[in-house]
Motif scaffolding. Structure first.
Motif, PDB file in Angstrom:
ATOM      1  N   ARG A  46       0.638  -1.357  -0.078  1.00  0.00           N
ATOM      2  CA  ARG A  46      -0.149   0.039   0.293  1.00  0.00           C
ATOM      3  C   ARG A  46       0.840   1.315  -0.085  1.00  0.00           C
ATOM      4  O   ARG A  46       1.961   0.974   0.464  1.00  0.00           O
ATOM      5  CB  ARG A  46      -0.806   0.021   1.258  1.00  0.00           C
ATOM      6  CG  ARG A  46      -1.998  -1.010   1.119  1.00  0.00           C
ATOM      7  CD  ARG A  46      -2.688  -1.159   2.560  1.00  0.00           C
ATOM      8  NE  ARG A  46      -1.720  -1.418   3.577  1.00  0.00           N
ATOM      9  CZ  ARG A  46      -2.109  -1.186   5.029  1.00  0.00           C
ATOM     10  NH1 ARG A  46      -3.335  -1.334   5.306  1.00  0.00           N
ATOM     11  NH2 ARG A  46      -1.172  -1.209   5.830  1.00  0.00           N
ATOM     12  N   TRP A  47       0.465   2.314  -0.509  1.00  0.00           N
ATOM     13  CA  TRP A  47       1.279   3.700  -0.747  1.00  0.00           C
ATOM     14  C   TRP A  47       1.675   3.873   0.808  1.00  0.00           C
ATOM     15  O   TRP A  47       2.803   4.289   0.979  1.00  0.00           O
ATOM     16  CB  TRP A  47       0.466   4.603  -1.055  1.00  0.00           C
ATOM     17  CG  TRP A  47       0.010   4.269  -2.709  1.00  0.00           C
ATOM     18  CD1 TRP A  47      -1.277   4.242  -3.069  1.00  0.00           C
ATOM     19  CD2 TRP A  47       1.112   4.271  -3.672  1.00  0.00           C
ATOM     20  NE1 TRP A  47      -0.981   4.114  -4.508  1.00  0.00           N
ATOM     21  CE2 TRP A  47       0.212   4.131  -4.927  1.00  0.00           C
ATOM     22  CE3 TRP A  47       2.340   4.668  -3.900  1.00  0.00           C
ATOM     23  CZ2 TRP A  47       0.854   3.772  -6.316  1.00  0.00           C
ATOM     24  CZ3 TRP A  47       2.907   4.164  -5.038  1.00  0.00           C
ATOM     25  CH2 TRP A  47       2.297   3.913  -6.101  1.00  0.00           C
ATOM     26  N   ARG A  48       1.064   3.795   1.888  1.00  0.00           N
ATOM     27  CA  ARG A  48       1.399   4.233   3.092  1.00  0.00           C
ATOM     28  C   ARG A  48       2.435   3.436   3.930  1.00  0.00           C
ATOM     29  O   ARG A  48       2.990   3.676   4.876  1.00  0.00           O
ATOM     30  CB  ARG A  48       0.048   4.340   4.044  1.00  0.00           C
ATOM     31  CG  ARG A  48      -0.324   3.013   4.399  1.00  0.00           C
ATOM     32  CD  ARG A  48      -1.503   3.236   5.347  1.00  0.00           C
ATOM     33  NE  ARG A  48      -2.701   2.610   4.771  1.00  0.00           N
ATOM     34  CZ  ARG A  48      -3.949   2.817   5.259  1.00  0.00           C
ATOM     35  NH1 ARG A  48      -4.270   3.508   6.123  1.00  0.00           N
ATOM     36  NH2 ARG A  48      -5.051   2.180   4.560  1.00  0.00           N
ATOM     37  N   ASP A  49       2.678   2.057   3.151  1.00  0.00           N
ATOM     38  CA  ASP A  49       3.530   1.111   3.507  1.00  0.00           C
ATOM     39  C   ASP A  49       4.974   1.474   2.884  1.00  0.00           C
ATOM     40  O   ASP A  49       5.785   0.620   3.226  1.00  0.00           O
ATOM     41  CB  ASP A  49       3.305  -0.316   3.588  1.00  0.00           C
ATOM     42  CG  ASP A  49       1.929  -0.492   4.295  1.00  0.00           C
ATOM     43  OD1 ASP A  49       1.809   0.100   5.337  1.00  0.00           O
ATOM     44  OD2 ASP A  49       1.170  -1.234   3.993  1.00  0.00           O
ATOM     45  N   HIS A  57       4.468   9.278   1.672  1.00  0.00           N
ATOM     46  CA  HIS A  57       3.783   8.433   0.883  1.00  0.00           C
ATOM     47  C   HIS A  57       2.623   9.224   0.035  1.00  0.00           C
ATOM     48  O   HIS A  57       2.427   8.787  -0.831  1.00  0.00           O
ATOM     49  CB  HIS A  57       3.081   7.280   1.788  1.00  0.00           C
ATOM     50  CG  HIS A  57       1.732   7.725   2.570  1.00  0.00           C
ATOM     51  ND1 HIS A  57       1.924   8.278   3.723  1.00  0.00           N
ATOM     52  CD2 HIS A  57       0.436   7.821   2.197  1.00  0.00           C
ATOM     53  CE1 HIS A  57       0.813   8.550   4.302  1.00  0.00           C
ATOM     54  NE2 HIS A  57       0.024   8.344   3.411  1.00  0.00           N
ATOM     55  N   LYS A  58       2.303  10.311   0.602  1.00  0.00           N
ATOM     56  CA  LYS A  58       1.450  11.066  -0.519  1.00  0.00           C
ATOM     57  C   LYS A  58       2.105  11.618  -1.580  1.00  0.00           C
ATOM     58  O   LYS A  58       1.438  12.224  -2.401  1.00  0.00           O
ATOM     59  CB  LYS A  58       0.862  12.378   0.595  1.00  0.00           C
ATOM     60  CG  LYS A  58      -0.073  11.473   1.688  1.00  0.00           C
ATOM     61  CD  LYS A  58      -0.724  12.568   2.357  1.00  0.00           C
ATOM     62  CE  LYS A  58      -1.499  11.951   3.479  1.00  0.00           C
ATOM     63  NZ  LYS A  58      -2.728  13.080   3.877  1.00  0.00           N
TER      64      LYS A  58
END
Length: 60
Positions: A46-49, A57-58
């Motif tokens: 996931r992007w946040r990982d 991550h944003k």
């Protein structure tokens, strides 16, 4: 993490014509962002990982 993915200088030079031009605001590090995107996609994350070495991550 020594297993992070980073684009090479040759790969960056081939991609450079496709980067948008900066209009007043400084651009983020294109190599860091693109390498982070490839890393996340290759590993099914996931992007946040995404590892912090690729920045927030944003921005990926």
């Amino acid at each position: 993490m020594s297993d992070l993915f980073w684009l090479t200088d040759e790969q960056m030079e081939r991609l450079r014509p496709f980067f948008p031009k900066s209009h007043g605001r400084p651009r983020v590090d294109d190599r860091r962002v693109l390498s982070g995107i490839v890393f996340v996609n290759r590993n099914g994350l996931r992007w946040r990982d995404a590892p912090s070495a690729y920045g927030p991550h944003k921005t990926l």
